[in-house]
Design a protein around this motif. Structure first.
Motif, PDB file in Angstrom:
ATOM      1  N   GLY A  23       0.777  -1.022  -0.102  1.00 38.95           N
ATOM      2  CA  GLY A  23       0.026   0.016   0.018  1.00 38.95           C
ATOM      3  C   GLY A  23       0.880   1.198  -0.094  1.00 38.95           C
ATOM      4  N   PHE A  24       1.823   1.193   0.931  1.00 39.59           N
ATOM      5  CA  PHE A  24       2.822   2.446   0.873  1.00 39.59           C
ATOM      6  C   PHE A  24       3.592   2.472  -0.500  1.00 39.59           C
ATOM      7  N   THR A  27       1.230   3.955  -3.126  1.00 40.18           N
ATOM      8  CA  THR A  27       0.981   5.305  -3.028  1.00 40.18           C
ATOM      9  C   THR A  27       2.166   6.144  -2.950  1.00 40.18           C
ATOM     10  N   MET A  54      -3.772   1.599   8.433  1.00 43.91           N
ATOM     11  CA  MET A  54      -3.460   2.297   6.998  1.00 43.91           C
ATOM     12  C   MET A  54      -4.624   3.447   6.618  1.00 43.91           C
ATOM     13  N   ILE A  59      -4.600   5.736   3.363  1.00 44.87           N
ATOM     14  CA  ILE A  59      -4.323   4.528   2.380  1.00 44.87           C
ATOM     15  C   ILE A  59      -5.145   3.668   2.811  1.00 44.87           C
ATOM     16  N   ASP A  60      -5.884   3.179   1.613  1.00 46.15           N
ATOM     17  CA  ASP A  60      -6.922   2.205   1.963  1.00 46.15           C
ATOM     18  C   ASP A  60      -6.530   0.671   1.107  1.00 46.15           C
ATOM     19  N   ARG A 121       6.772   2.101   6.614  1.00 46.28           N
ATOM     20  CA  ARG A 121       6.677   3.276   5.777  1.00 46.28           C
ATOM     21  C   ARG A 121       8.196   3.871   5.492  1.00 46.28           C
TER      22      ARG A 121
END
Length: 136
Positions: A23-24, A27, A54, A59-60, A121
């Protein structure tokens, strides 16, 4: 294939750490990196506490589904980041491998998952800084 670097994030259940990292990476790279994730023994569903951690930062990852990591994914990736999958990850010569020692968020409350999320992250930011050229 793609001109973008391909990064594969792997953890045992593909339900927490690897999903947060993916996800990181998606994004923060703005699409400049092709991101994949998988698990050596995928769980039935993504960790709801990881989803919440998240979501707190915008962040989904709620639609993600744990997937089995395949030998083809490893072979086709430029960088393979493992997070506690041990010897289950196949090794191909010439690939960049990193093992990130991270606590497993499974079964932990949100206040214990936040520092894990923040550690992930920072590691993803460092990885992206190495992979992506700086544009002026």
């Amino acid at each position: 294939m793609t001109d973008k670097p391909i990064v594969l994030f792997v953890c045992v259940h593909n339900a927490g750490r690897s999903q947060m990292a993916a996800g990181f990476a998606r994004t923060l790279s703005g699409g400049a990196v092709e991101v994949r994730s998988g698990g050596s023994e995928p769980g039935a569903s993504i960790n709801p506490i990881a989803v919440e951690a998240m979501r707190e930062i915008g962040i989904d990852i709620s639609a993600e589904v744990p997937q089995l990591m395949t030998t083809e994914q490893v072979r086709d990736s430029d960088v393979v980041i493992t997070m506690g999958c041990g010897d289950a990850c196949p090794i191909f010569p010439g690939k960049r491998y990193e093992d990130w020692e991270l606590q497993d968020p499974a079964g932990r409350p949100l206040d214990e998952v936040r520092p894990i999320r923040d550690d992930i992250r920072a590691r993803v930011e460092h990885l992206l800084a190495e992979l992506l050229p700086v544009t002026a």
